[in-house]
Design a protein around this motif. Structure first.
Motif: not given
Length: 178
Positions: A46-47, A100-102, A152-155, A165-166
């Motif tokens: 998702v992210v 951009k930087h998550l 929410r998914c990033l947290s 991931l980056l």
């Protein structure tokens, strides 16, 4: 004669080879593509899928907010308190940088900005009851839902995995343009 990729697909369809979901990483070596797969959790998918959308929404929010501030300043004359409206640029700017930087906390600021903007759009839609305000309210609800899902998914992703991931995204881009 089947090419190796067609043979792998045929083997996978017959159940002779496990199918692994993931992002291909690695570079071709010796004429044959040596590809390794890394599995991604649903949150990571998702992210990665919503990252560009959130960046686009934040950029468009930044531009529209800047234009609204400029028309407020130009339309009524120069008042120092109207320049305080530039504070509202911090929300989209933090969303752009956060996606951009998550970075989760910057994205959370953008979620708050989106919620406030959604409330304002709903108030305008109820007060004026014009078709444009109603459509903008629905659009803003949709944008807020996407940004909230992204945040929410990033947290749920650990910090060290976000860096990976980056890096995976950069490898994927290099493979596309290679």
């Amino acid at each position: 004669m089947m090419v190796p990729e067609e043979r792998r697909n045929a083997d996978a369809e017959r159940g002779e080879m496990p199918v692994v979901q993931g992002i291909p990483i690695g570079a071709p070596q010796g004429g044959m593509a040596m590809v390794a797969f890394t599995t991604l959790s649903p949150e990571e998918q998702v992210v990665l899928n919503y990252r560009l959308a959130v960046m686009c929404f934040a950029f468009l929010d930044f531009l529209t907010t800047l234009l609204n501030v400029l028309t407020a300043v130009m339309g009524t004359g120069y008042y120092w308190w109207e320049l305080l409206l530039l504070i509202f640029l911090l929300g989209p700017l933090s969303g752009l940088l956060g996606a951009k930087h998550l970075h989760q906390s910057l994205t959370a600021v953008y979620v708050g900005f989106c919620v406030l903007k959604t409330i304002a759009q709903i108030v305008f839609a109820v007060y004026f009851f014009w078709l444009w305000h109603i459509l903008f309210a629905f659009l803003q609800i949709w944008i807020t839902k996407i940004v909230f899902t992204f945040c929410r998914c990033l947290s749920r992703i650990p910090l060290e995995r976000r860096a990976q991931l980056l890096d995976l995204k950069e490898v994927e881009l290099r493979m596309v343009y290679w």
